[in-house]
Design a protein around this motif. Structure first.
Motif, PDB file in Angstrom:
ATOM      1  N   ASN A 138     -13.165   8.112   2.780  1.00  0.00           N
ATOM      2  CA  ASN A 138     -13.021   8.993   3.831  1.00  0.00           C
ATOM      3  C   ASN A 138     -11.753  10.074   3.412  1.00  0.00           C
ATOM      4  O   ASN A 138     -11.868  11.235   3.758  1.00  0.00           O
ATOM      5  CB  ASN A 138     -12.455   8.391   4.983  1.00  0.00           C
ATOM      6  CG  ASN A 138     -13.515   7.422   5.609  1.00  0.00           C
ATOM      7  OD1 ASN A 138     -14.715   8.263   6.012  1.00  0.00           O
ATOM      8  ND2 ASN A 138     -13.219   6.212   6.165  1.00  0.00           N
ATOM      9  N   THR A 139     -11.099   9.417   2.261  1.00  0.00           N
ATOM     10  CA  THR A 139      -9.872  10.563   2.056  1.00  0.00           C
ATOM     11  C   THR A 139     -10.428  11.763   1.324  1.00  0.00           C
ATOM     12  O   THR A 139     -10.220  12.864   1.281  1.00  0.00           O
ATOM     13  CB  THR A 139      -9.021   9.859   1.133  1.00  0.00           C
ATOM     14  OG1 THR A 139      -8.759   8.628   1.486  1.00  0.00           O
ATOM     15  CG2 THR A 139      -7.932  10.701   0.645  1.00  0.00           C
ATOM     16  N   LEU A 146       0.830  -1.178   0.042  1.00  0.00           N
ATOM     17  CA  LEU A 146       0.033   0.183   0.127  1.00  0.00           C
ATOM     18  C   LEU A 146       0.915   1.266   0.102  1.00  0.00           C
ATOM     19  O   LEU A 146       0.648   2.351  -0.753  1.00  0.00           O
ATOM     20  CB  LEU A 146      -0.830   0.136   1.365  1.00  0.00           C
ATOM     21  CG  LEU A 146      -2.337  -0.345   1.201  1.00  0.00           C
ATOM     22  CD1 LEU A 146      -3.122  -0.335   2.569  1.00  0.00           C
ATOM     23  CD2 LEU A 146      -3.144   0.483   0.084  1.00  0.00           C
ATOM     24  N   PHE A 198      -4.711   2.169  -8.058  1.00  0.00           N
ATOM     25  CA  PHE A 198      -4.832   0.730  -7.765  1.00  0.00           C
ATOM     26  C   PHE A 198      -5.022  -0.098  -8.872  1.00  0.00           C
ATOM     27  O   PHE A 198      -4.439  -1.233  -8.979  1.00  0.00           O
ATOM     28  CB  PHE A 198      -6.163   0.961  -6.643  1.00  0.00           C
ATOM     29  CG  PHE A 198      -5.990   1.185  -5.425  1.00  0.00           C
ATOM     30  CD1 PHE A 198      -5.745   2.641  -4.922  1.00  0.00           C
ATOM     31  CD2 PHE A 198      -5.400   0.422  -4.310  1.00  0.00           C
ATOM     32  CE1 PHE A 198      -5.719   2.959  -3.742  1.00  0.00           C
ATOM     33  CE2 PHE A 198      -5.370   0.542  -3.041  1.00  0.00           C
ATOM     34  CZ  PHE A 198      -5.385   1.875  -2.747  1.00  0.00           C
ATOM     35  N   PRO A 230      -5.616   0.230   7.928  1.00  0.00           N
ATOM     36  CA  PRO A 230      -4.260  -0.069   7.329  1.00  0.00           C
ATOM     37  C   PRO A 230      -4.004   0.770   6.117  1.00  0.00           C
ATOM     38  O   PRO A 230      -2.690   0.716   5.869  1.00  0.00           O
ATOM     39  CB  PRO A 230      -4.570  -1.537   6.632  1.00  0.00           C
ATOM     40  CG  PRO A 230      -6.151  -1.661   6.392  1.00  0.00           C
ATOM     41  CD  PRO A 230      -6.691  -0.577   7.445  1.00  0.00           C
ATOM     42  N   GLY A 231      -5.022   1.523   5.882  1.00  0.00           N
ATOM     43  CA  GLY A 231      -4.374   2.518   4.738  1.00  0.00           C
ATOM     44  C   GLY A 231      -4.055   3.839   5.236  1.00  0.00           C
ATOM     45  O   GLY A 231      -3.861   4.652   4.524  1.00  0.00           O
ATOM     46  N   PHE A 270      -8.595   7.276  12.596  1.00  0.00           N
ATOM     47  CA  PHE A 270      -8.264   6.089  11.892  1.00  0.00           C
ATOM     48  C   PHE A 270      -8.608   4.985  12.672  1.00  0.00           C
ATOM     49  O   PHE A 270      -8.138   3.614  12.373  1.00  0.00           O
ATOM     50  CB  PHE A 270      -6.915   6.091  11.283  1.00  0.00           C
ATOM     51  CG  PHE A 270      -6.432   7.248  10.387  1.00  0.00           C
ATOM     52  CD1 PHE A 270      -6.998   6.899   8.907  1.00  0.00           C
ATOM     53  CD2 PHE A 270      -5.413   8.050  10.456  1.00  0.00           C
ATOM     54  CE1 PHE A 270      -6.517   7.870   8.076  1.00  0.00           C
ATOM     55  CE2 PHE A 270      -5.264   8.918   9.652  1.00  0.00           C
ATOM     56  CZ  PHE A 270      -5.681   8.708   8.072  1.00  0.00           C
TER      57      PHE A 270
HETATM   58  C1  HEM Z   1      -8.865   9.919   5.552  1.00  0.00           C
HETATM   59  C2  HEM Z   1      -8.802   8.620   5.013  1.00  0.00           C
HETATM   60  C3  HEM Z   1      -9.135   7.323   5.804  1.00  0.00           C
HETATM   61  C4  HEM Z   1      -9.873   7.268   7.137  1.00  0.00           C
HETATM   62  C5  HEM Z   1     -10.308   8.295   7.920  1.00  0.00           C
HETATM   63  C6  HEM Z   1      -9.985   5.771   7.269  1.00  0.00           C
HETATM   64  C7  HEM Z   1     -10.550   5.396   8.391  1.00  0.00           C
HETATM   65  C8  HEM Z   1     -10.803   4.173   8.745  1.00  0.00           C
HETATM   66  C9  HEM Z   1     -11.293   3.384   9.794  1.00  0.00           C
HETATM   67  C10 HEM Z   1     -11.644   4.319  11.124  1.00  0.00           C
HETATM   68  C11 HEM Z   1     -11.257   2.178   9.860  1.00  0.00           C
HETATM   69  C12 HEM Z   1     -11.839   1.146  10.869  1.00  0.00           C
HETATM   70  C13 HEM Z   1     -13.246   0.855  10.561  1.00  0.00           C
HETATM   71  C14 HEM Z   1     -13.767   0.631  11.799  1.00  0.00           C
HETATM   72  O1  HEM Z   1     -13.446   0.778  12.895  1.00  0.00           O
HETATM   73  O2  HEM Z   1     -14.880   0.299  11.678  1.00  0.00           O
HETATM   74  C15 HEM Z   1     -10.615   1.782   8.476  1.00  0.00           C
HETATM   75  C16 HEM Z   1     -10.629   0.381   7.970  1.00  0.00           C
HETATM   76  C17 HEM Z   1     -10.074   0.170   6.818  1.00  0.00           C
HETATM   77  N1  HEM Z   1      -9.460   1.096   5.805  1.00  0.00           N
HETATM   78 FE1  HEM Z   1      -9.302   3.152   6.259  1.00  0.00          FE
HETATM   79  N2  HEM Z   1      -9.349   5.241   6.309  1.00  0.00           N
HETATM   80  C18 HEM Z   1      -8.794   5.943   5.299  1.00  0.00           C
HETATM   81  C19 HEM Z   1      -8.280   5.735   4.313  1.00  0.00           C
HETATM   82  C20 HEM Z   1      -7.969   4.513   3.886  1.00  0.00           C
HETATM   83  C21 HEM Z   1      -7.044   4.175   2.735  1.00  0.00           C
HETATM   84  C22 HEM Z   1      -6.370   5.331   1.627  1.00  0.00           C
HETATM   85  C23 HEM Z   1      -7.262   2.916   2.371  1.00  0.00           C
HETATM   86  C24 HEM Z   1      -6.437   2.288   1.362  1.00  0.00           C
HETATM   87  C25 HEM Z   1      -6.759   0.994   0.857  1.00  0.00           C
HETATM   88  C26 HEM Z   1      -8.140   2.283   3.473  1.00  0.00           C
HETATM   89  C27 HEM Z   1      -8.201   1.000   3.704  1.00  0.00           C
HETATM   90  C28 HEM Z   1      -8.981   0.623   4.818  1.00  0.00           C
HETATM   91  C29 HEM Z   1      -9.393  -0.943   4.906  1.00  0.00           C
HETATM   92  C30 HEM Z   1      -8.928  -2.061   4.107  1.00  0.00           C
HETATM   93  C31 HEM Z   1      -9.948  -1.088   6.109  1.00  0.00           C
HETATM   94  C32 HEM Z   1     -10.435  -2.352   6.778  1.00  0.00           C
HETATM   95  C33 HEM Z   1      -9.449  -2.892   7.532  1.00  0.00           C
HETATM   96  C34 HEM Z   1     -10.156  -4.283   8.214  1.00  0.00           C
HETATM   97  O3  HEM Z   1     -10.439  -4.995   7.412  1.00  0.00           O
HETATM   98  O4  HEM Z   1     -10.036  -4.350   9.348  1.00  0.00           O
HETATM   99  N3  HEM Z   1      -8.527   3.421   4.187  1.00  0.00           N
HETATM  100  N4  HEM Z   1     -10.392   2.745   7.873  1.00  0.00           N
END
Ligand code: HEM
Length: 499
Positions: free
Chosen positions: A289-290, A143, A189, A443-444, A435
């Motif tokens: 979210n980005t 990533l 991607f 993870p992102g 996050f």
């Molecule tokens: C400002 C940008 C972002 C914010 C605020 C954000 C926030 C979050 C949060 C809070 C979660 C946890 C979900 C939960 O607790 O219910 C999450 C999960 C995740 N995010 Fe992000 N994210 C961002 C950008 C990205 C980017 C760029 C990627 C790139 C691939 C990404 C991939 C993921 C994935 C794959 C998960 C799921 C992880 C899992 O399976 O446990 N996110 N994100």
């Protein structure tokens, strides 16, 4: 007299509005009878008036204000019935670690499984979980490798679209951010299919993405299938885009997507449609979210010229110290370490996170448990959902002075990143939670930060920008407890190339 009254009642109840009325009465009666009662030692319980939905419709329009009202009435811990589940809110930041660091009793998987099944039609079977977990580290490094590609794409798209913007051009700021971030990330991607008109494909994909993103949380509600038909059709179109017949033609696909394809192909019991759903979910996570946080950052910056001046100055210094010049071809490049050294830029992004993030940390209680909160014990039940709701941390005036104000240097102290914040004279264990945390941490996150930094650098170094509408923007509250809030409406701005 008695029997004519009964006849009237029966006649009334058997007509159509009567039947509806009777159904509501029955639901209410069942709701009241089947209502959970608070047991000794449990947090205050608010069942709401509507069976099953509980307080959902009360809190939906302004969750922050509703939760604030409950806090005033019931204190820092209470349980709300929402959409058939019981959510216990833990609002005191010093008590967050009791939940977030107790991985044995409070897990994330159960909640996540339910969420992705209903929203993305994905079910992760136990044998897949281990493979996904084992691949996590490798996936994260892949990533991060993407940040260079994203910067190249960003420069390319900006050059293509805006090199002619020598005079003021007007646009809508949210649309501008969505279209750039979406295209940059999608191509970064998945690459491009040389056999199709990629501009048209991305445009259609983006339109469907926006429709889905505006309403996806409705998929969690037990609404009649008919009312969700349009939303489900849009989701289907988005998933179809990732069927193997389509993505196998893509060129310049990133290493992370190639690795995810290999991982998904390992599961021979997984149908092509579900693999496509995995891809769609991944794309959604990477932009959903980005996009809004980038928008809010630009929006706040445009109202704070003093912040823009400091930001440009900081970037100018970095350009000088790395021997680069701002040539008109957008050809500047920074390493990850150099981007990390921009403390004001990071503070500006963090301040936008602080003001707009509602990314709740959700945990599932695996068993009945007693939490020792220091001054009292509270009992929580197996199956309940525990919620850490960041706006209470982010808008706490004891931790962040004048929390409703955008202060671009809030996260800078003595020219360095500020990482300690205090409440009641004690350092808070967490001060910013966009996050997630621990087992549910995004993870992102590193890629997201790098992508936003690169976008903001190009935008503010190469363009003059001004808002041309002056109206306060509200949050649209469609995400209730998840992610970054989206704006209620768009706003006009203008831009032109800086000399
Ligand atoms: C400002 C940008 C972002 C914010 C605020 C954000 C926030 C979050 C949060 C809070 C979660 C946890 C979900 C939960 O607790 O219910 C999450 C999960 C995740 N995010 Fe992000 N994210 C961002 C950008 C990205 C980017 C760029 C990627 C790139 C691939 C990404 C991939 C993921 C994935 C794959 C998960 C799921 C992880 C899992 O399976 O446990 N996110 N994100």
């Amino acid at each position: 007299m008695g029997s004519s009254w009964l006849q009237w009642l029966l006649k009334y109840l058997l007509c159509l509005p009567g039947l509806a009325f009777a159904t509501v009465l029955l639901l209410l009666a069942l709701g009241i009878r089947g209502r959970r009662r608070r047991r000794p030692g449990e947090p205050p319980l608010i069942n709401g008036y509507i069976p099953f939905f509980g307080v959902l419709f009360q809190i939906k329009n302004n969750p922050y204000k509703s939760i604030q009202d409950y806090q005033k009435k019931y204190g820092n811990i209470f349980t709300l019935k929402i959409n058939g589940n019981y959510f216990t809110f833990v609002l005191d930041p010093f008590q967050y670690p009791l939940v977030l660091k107790n991985h044995k009793n409070f897990t994330f998987e159960n909640f996540k499984d339910e969420f992705i099944k209903k929203i993305f039609l994905i079910s992760i079977k136990p044998h897949m979980k281990k493979e996904f977990k084992d691949s996590q580290k490798y996936m994260q490094s892949k990533l991060l490798d993407l940040s260079y590609t994203l910067m190249q794409n960003m420069k390319h798209i900006m050059k293509e679209r805006f090199l002619q913007a020598k005079n003021w051009e007007t646009s809508q700021l949210y649309k501008f951010c969505i279209s750039l971030i979406f295209e940059v990330t999608y191509i970064g991607f998945y690459g491009k299919d040389p056999g199709t008109n990629s501009g048209e494909v991305i445009c259609e994909l983006l339109n469907n993405f926006v429709k889905f993103d505006n309403e996806f949380l409705k998929l969690l509600l037990p609404l009649p299938t008919l009312s969700l038909r349009t939303l489900k059709n849009v989701r289907e179109k988005l998933i179809q885009n990732f069927l193997s017949e389509h993505i196998s033609n893509m060129q310049e696909t990133s290493e992370i997507i190639k690795a995810r394809k290999i991982l998904l192909d390992k599961f021979t019991d997984l149908q092509d449609h579900e693999k496509a759903a995995h891809h769609f979910a991944f794309l959604w996570a990477s932009v959903a979210n980005t996009i809004p946080v980038t928008f809010w950052t630009v929006y706040y910056l445009l109202q704070h010229p003093e912040a823009v001046a400091v930001l440009r100055d900081e970037i100018d210094h970095l350009l000088q110290s790395t021997g680069q010049k701002k040539e008109p071809d957008f050809n500047i490049q920074f390493t990850r370490e150099q981007l990390d050294s921009l403390v004001y830029l990071e503070s500006i992004i963090n301040e936008s996170f602080r003001m707009t993030s509602i990314s709740s940390n959700v945990r599932y209680s695996e068993e009945d448990i007693t939490l020792n909160l220091g001054n009292e014990d509270v009992n929580l039940r197996k199956g309940d959902i525990i919620i850490i709701y960041p706006p209470f941390l982010h808008y706490d005036p004891e931790i962040f002075e004048q929390p409703e104000k955008f202060k671009f240097d809030r996260f800078v102290e003595d020219g360095k990143k500020k990482t300690t914040f205090f409440k009641r004279g004690k350092e808070v264990p967490y001060f910013l939670l966009p996050f997630g945390s621990g087992i549910s941490k995004c993870p992102g996150r590193f890629l997201a930060m790098l992508e936003m930094k690169q976008f903001l650098i190009l935008l503010f170094m190469y363009f003059d920008l001004e808002l041309i509408e002056f109206k306060p923007l509200e949050f649209n509250n469609s995400r209730i407890l998840f992610g970054i809030q989206c704006p209620e409406s768009d706003i006009s701005f203008r831009y032109k190339l800086r000399c």
